[in-house]
Design a protein around this motif. Structure first.
Motif, PDB file in Angstrom:
ATOM      1  N   SER A 124       0.825  -1.209   0.000  1.00 44.34           N
ATOM      2  CA  SER A 124       0.000   0.000   0.000  1.00 44.34           C
ATOM      3  C   SER A 124       0.861   1.261   0.000  1.00 44.34           C
ATOM      4  O   SER A 124       0.485   2.287  -0.575  1.00 44.34           O
ATOM      5  N   ALA A 125       2.036   1.182   0.643  1.00 49.56           N
ATOM      6  CA  ALA A 125       2.915   2.355   0.704  1.00 49.56           C
ATOM      7  C   ALA A 125       3.403   2.757  -0.680  1.00 49.56           C
ATOM      8  O   ALA A 125       3.483   3.951  -1.000  1.00 49.56           O
ATOM      9  N   SER A 129       0.865   7.412  -6.334  1.00 47.91           N
ATOM     10  CA  SER A 129      -0.227   8.374  -6.424  1.00 47.91           C
ATOM     11  C   SER A 129       0.242   9.766  -6.019  1.00 47.91           C
ATOM     12  O   SER A 129      -0.018  10.759  -6.718  1.00 47.91           O
ATOM     13  N   ASN A 130       0.969   9.846  -4.892  1.00 49.32           N
ATOM     14  CA  ASN A 130       1.439  11.149  -4.419  1.00 49.32           C
ATOM     15  C   ASN A 130       2.435  11.776  -5.390  1.00 49.32           C
ATOM     16  O   ASN A 130       2.359  12.978  -5.696  1.00 49.32           O
ATOM     17  N   TRP A 169       7.996  14.985   4.259  1.00 50.00           N
ATOM     18  CA  TRP A 169       6.958  13.972   4.174  1.00 50.00           C
ATOM     19  C   TRP A 169       6.543  13.506   5.571  1.00 50.00           C
ATOM     20  O   TRP A 169       7.271  13.656   6.545  1.00 50.00           O
ATOM     21  N   ARG A 225       1.877   2.084  -3.579  1.00 49.39           N
ATOM     22  CA  ARG A 225       0.743   2.620  -4.341  1.00 49.39           C
ATOM     23  C   ARG A 225       0.468   4.065  -3.931  1.00 49.39           C
ATOM     24  O   ARG A 225       0.202   4.920  -4.777  1.00 49.39           O
ATOM     25  N   THR A 226       0.537   4.321  -2.640  1.00 58.32           N
ATOM     26  CA  THR A 226       0.357   5.689  -2.169  1.00 58.32           C
ATOM     27  C   THR A 226       1.459   6.601  -2.700  1.00 58.32           C
ATOM     28  O   THR A 226       1.204   7.747  -3.100  1.00 58.32           O
ATOM     29  N   GLY A 257       1.478   8.939   4.925  1.00 57.81           N
ATOM     30  CA  GLY A 257       0.458   9.198   3.924  1.00 57.81           C
ATOM     31  C   GLY A 257       0.873  10.180   2.854  1.00 57.81           C
ATOM     32  O   GLY A 257       0.182  10.313   1.844  1.00 57.81           O
ATOM     33  N   THR A 258       2.008  10.876   3.035  1.00 56.05           N
ATOM     34  CA  THR A 258       2.462  11.836   2.026  1.00 56.05           C
ATOM     35  C   THR A 258       3.819  11.448   1.447  1.00 56.05           C
ATOM     36  O   THR A 258       4.479  12.275   0.819  1.00 56.05           O
ATOM     37  N   THR A 283       6.646  10.036  -1.020  1.00 61.41           N
ATOM     38  CA  THR A 283       6.798  10.026  -2.467  1.00 61.41           C
ATOM     39  C   THR A 283       7.599   8.794  -2.886  1.00 61.41           C
ATOM     40  O   THR A 283       8.102   8.041  -2.040  1.00 61.41           O
TER      41      THR A 283
END
Length: 563
Positions: free
Chosen positions: A347-348, A354-355, A506, A350-351, A509-510, A512
């Motif tokens: 999940s990290a 996205s970021n 960062w 993918r996040t 959740g933010t 990169t």
């Protein structure tokens, strides 16, 4: 002379908007850094920093790695610039793009690739039976290893600046030297190199400043070896947050900025009195025929490309295909599990994708629009304001990214006054730092395009009564839009793989892509970090290829690596 009518002036709102935006993005963060540094620069603050046992080793390591890396960058960049600009080598365009590629690849990816190419755990060396015995040290975990990779990473900067100087050389001077009986080496030593010296010195200075602020290579190679540089010292202070942390990192960032400006000042002093003015036709491309030496020179350059780019990427791919770090890669052990893990299960990651794409896309879009307005104002307006604004746009790009990240961290660590909005810990603060850092990248192509436009077109529209928006929409935008698009693509390339700025900004959740790659390697998941790095390299190569193919339709100088 009577004043020009309102229709012949740039709109007042444009001047106010551009000035306010540049002051907010480029001046305010650095002013906040200066204020925090000044408050902490009392006797106790400076004495405490000077007495820090980690400061002077980090200071020495930063200077050593930057200087040694600069020397290697100058050697590599000068060889490729001279060979690909002044000789009749074949496939010069392909060689140039491949030589530029390491600069576009994130520094932490470069470090991972070289780690995968050396040492006893290298999947590539194990596959071909050349791996050192188990227990052998990793040679890159050292000051020499950091300097080596900085030299490779920053050599394209020297190449680009020196190539620009070589392309402006007067053909008449070279032809006159030949007619006078000067040989190739005499012409090179007495004509070419003296005239190209400003580009060489500028490239060396940029390589040095880039080395001072390089975080990715210094972190991945230096921290495991206990060799800190000033950027990694700032990072370690921030992760071990305590009393006085903000003051300490402000002083350290100010120290990095002073070193960077000292490097630029030395460049200016070195070029003082060397203002060469050339007459005649410029463009000395292919001025030297290599004859029987062409084959060996081509082989040497392709060998260098193989060592600095192709072999590290092969090692990175081998590390991603191996089931675990240090396992021998064979057809039976090769697996795509690492790619499936980073693309579909983590999940990290993918996040992070996205970021990174969101931040890079937003930065590219915003700066694309900003560059149009800013370039128009700077090229149409004369006077002190235009000069000040132009200088301010260059300052954040000239400074190491770690300084910009510290400046925005200090500016937005607390909620915004009067609004109560907290930007720290959100994507917004990273985006603002990107806008500051990459404004110059987006602005240069558009500024060049505006300066190449014939002002008669806009003058005719003004005389016909067309307002600013009508002139911009119908006349200027269609002509400069390709350059703005090229600048936006360059911003996307830089921002998508950035680490130095986002490393300090960062939070959960933010993160990169660059942060995730660093964290994966730091946690021991080399194969996952390698898989993600392979994907990043392929994305960068594809975007560079698209920009290169579209460069033929753009004004000269829009794509940095083209003529």
């Amino acid at each position: 002379m009577s004043a020009l009518p309102r229709a012949r002036q740039e709109p007042r709102w444009l001047t106010l908007a551009v000035t306010g935006t540049i002051l907010f993005l480029c001046a305010l963060p650095l002013l906040r850094l200066a204020i925090t540094g000044a408050r902490s620069a009392g006797f106790e603050g400076i004495a405490g920093l000077l007495a820090d046992p980690q400061l002077w080793p980090a200071f020495r390591n930063s200077l050593t790695t930057s200087l040694l890396g600069m020397i290697l960058s100058v050697v590599l960049g000068m060889v490729f610039a001279l060979a690909l600009t002044l000789t009749d080598l074949r496939r010069r365009s392909a060689l140039g793009i491949l030589f530029i590629l390491p600069m576009m690849i994130p520094p932490q990816v470069t470090a991972l690739a070289w780690i995968g190419m050396t040492g006893p755990s290298s999947a590539l060396l194990k596959a071909v039976g050349l791996a050192p015995s188990l227990g052998s040290p990793q040679p890159l975990y050292s000051i020499g290893g950091i300097a080596l990779l900085m030299g490779v990473q920053h050599a394209p900067l020297v190449y680009l600046t020196l190539r620009a100087s070589l392309l402006s050389l007067p053909r008449d001077a070279i032809e006159a030297a030949r007619l006078a009986g000067a040989g190739r080496w005499r012409t090179l030593a007495d004509i070419v190199l003296p005239l190209a010296l400003p580009g060489l010195v500028a490239g060396a200075s940029i390589a040095f400043v880039s080395g001072i602020g390089n975080f990715g290579i210094a972190a991945i190679l230096g921290i495991p070896a206990g060799e800190l540089t000033l950027p990694t010292l700032i990072y370690s202070r921030l992760t071990a947050f305590g009393a006085g942390t903000f003051g300490d990192i402000a002083l350290l960032a100010a120290l990095i900025a002073i070193i960077a400006f000292a490097g630029l000042f030395i460049q200016e002093r070195a070029l003082a009195g060397r203002d060469y003015r050339v007459l005649g036709h410029s463009g000395a491309a292919a001025s030297f025929m290599l004859g029987r030496w062409r084959g060996p020179v081509e082989a040497m350059l392709w060998l260098v490309i193989g060592v600095i780019l192709l072999a590290p990427f092969a090692a990175l791919l081998a590390g991603a295909l191996a089931p675990a770090y240090g396992v021998r890669l064979t057809p039976d052990t090769a697996t795509l599990d690492a790619f499936r893990e980073v693309l579909f299960r983590q999940s990290a990651t993918r996040t992070a994708f996205s970021n990174s794409f969101l931040l890079a896309g937003a930065a590219a879009l915003i700066l694309g629009v900003m560059s149009l307005m800013t370039a128009y104002l700077l090229t149409r307006r004369r006077g002190r304001l235009a000069r000040v604004l132009s200088a301010l746009t260059d300052v954040p790009y000239a400074l190491p990214g770690i300084v910009i990240s510290v400046a925005f961290l200090l500016l937005f660590a607390a909620p915004v006054p009067f609004l109560g909005i907290r930007l720290y810990g959100t994507l917004s603060i990273i985006l603002l730092a990107y806008l500051s850092s990459f404004l110059a990248v987006a602005l240069k192509p558009v500024d060049s395009a505006f300066r190449q436009l014939d002002p008669v077109l806009e003058e005719a529209a003004r005389m016909a009564g067309a307002g600013f928006s009508r002139r911009m929409r119908d006349i200027l935008l269609p002509l400069v839009a390709p350059s703005a698009l090229a600048g936006a693509v360059l911003v996307f390339l830089f921002a998508c793989n950035e680490l130095t700025v986002s490393a300090l900004l960062w939070s959960a959740g933010t993160q990169t892509i660059g942060v995730v790659i660093y964290n994966l390697d730091d946690s021991g998941s080399f194969n996952l970090a390698a898989a993600l790095s392979v994907i990043v390299v392929l994305i960068v190569a594809l975007l560079m290829l698209l920009l290169h193919l579209g460069g033929r339709y753009l004004p000269r100088g829009t794509v940095p690596w083209q003529s």
